[in-house]
Enzyme design. Structure first.
Site, PDB file in Angstrom:
ATOM      1  NE  ARG A  37      -4.559  87.356  73.902  1.00 20.99           N
ATOM      2  CZ  ARG A  37      -5.236  86.494  74.599  1.00 20.99           C
ATOM      3  NH1 ARG A  37      -4.521  84.531  74.182  1.00 20.99           N
ATOM      4  NH2 ARG A  37      -6.574  85.990  75.088  1.00 20.99           N
TER       5      ARG A  37
ATOM      6  CB  ILE B  54       5.527  89.947  69.372  1.00 20.48           C
ATOM      7  CG1 ILE B  54       4.369  90.386  68.241  1.00 20.48           C
ATOM      8  CG2 ILE B  54       6.771  88.295  68.402  1.00 20.48           C
ATOM      9  CD1 ILE B  54       5.892  91.954  68.594  1.00 20.48           C
TER      10      ILE B  54
ATOM     11  CD  GLU C 297      14.428  84.242  69.836  1.00 24.23           C
ATOM     12  OE1 GLU C 297      13.452  84.708  69.726  1.00 24.23           O
ATOM     13  OE2 GLU C 297      14.685  83.192  68.648  1.00 24.23           O
ATOM     14  CB  VAL C 298      13.742  87.687  75.469  1.00 21.02           C
ATOM     15  CG1 VAL C 298      13.260  89.572  76.539  1.00 21.02           C
ATOM     16  CG2 VAL C 298      13.268  88.046  73.719  1.00 21.02           C
TER      17      VAL C 298
ATOM     18  CG  HIS D 189      10.970  84.726  78.709  1.00 22.61           C
ATOM     19  ND1 HIS D 189      12.318  84.873  78.424  1.00 22.61           N
ATOM     20  CD2 HIS D 189      10.450  83.868  77.993  1.00 22.61           C
ATOM     21  CE1 HIS D 189      12.201  84.456  77.652  1.00 22.61           C
ATOM     22  NE2 HIS D 189      11.490  83.814  77.285  1.00 22.61           N
TER      23      HIS D 189
ATOM     24  CG  HIS E 136       7.652  80.169  75.854  1.00 19.45           C
ATOM     25  ND1 HIS E 136       7.695  81.393  75.300  1.00 19.45           N
ATOM     26  CD2 HIS E 136       8.893  80.168  76.933  1.00 19.45           C
ATOM     27  CE1 HIS E 136       8.530  81.222  74.753  1.00 19.45           C
ATOM     28  NE2 HIS E 136       9.972  81.041  75.674  1.00 19.45           N
TER      29      HIS E 136
END
Ligand code: AMP
Length: 114
Positions: free
Chosen positions: A28, A30, A95-96, A100, A102
């Protein structure tokens, strides 16, 4: 360079993990932007979608989409619909720097995205 997601993969920092296989992890977000907001990541480090090659990563990406469908069903958002997003680079707000996907759902989405 490794990111905070590698620490989550290695269980060095906690996360609310909802799915795990040999190659893929999902947990999940954050800072959720919808009632359901889950990040689906490969366990190998790939900084951005620009590094993706169909010939090399097709199976891995397929596994990520399979995970998204399985999680969406488990979270009860498959019927109403959901959104899958990869942000790539600065203008998209990445940002990371560990790719990934979403998975967002549980509310009506707007379009175009901001
Ligand atoms: P992006 O802007 O596409 O790079 O998305 C990065 C996402 O990672 C953001 O939605 C953050 O809220 C989320 N995030 C950052 N650190 C963590 C963490 N430790 N656990 C869960 N989600 C995180």
């Amino acid at each position: 360079m490794s990111t905070i997601f590698t620490k989550i993969i290695n269980k060095e920092i906690p996360a609310d993990i909802v799915y795990e296989s040999d190659n893929v992890l999902a947990f999940r977000d954050i800072n959720p932007q919808a009632p359901v907001h889950i990040l689906i990541i490969p366990k190998i480090e790939i900084p951005t979608i620009k590094e993706i090659k169909g010939s090399e990563h097709a199976v891995l990406l397929g596994e990520m989409y399979d995970a998204a469908n399985e999680i969406a069903k488990k979270e009860g958002i498959a019927e109403e619909g959901f959104r899958l997003v990869f942000n790539c680079g600065n203008n998209a707000g990445q940002e990371v720097y560990h790719i990934h996907m979403h998975l967002l759902g549980g509310r009506k989405m707007t379009w175009p995205p901001g």
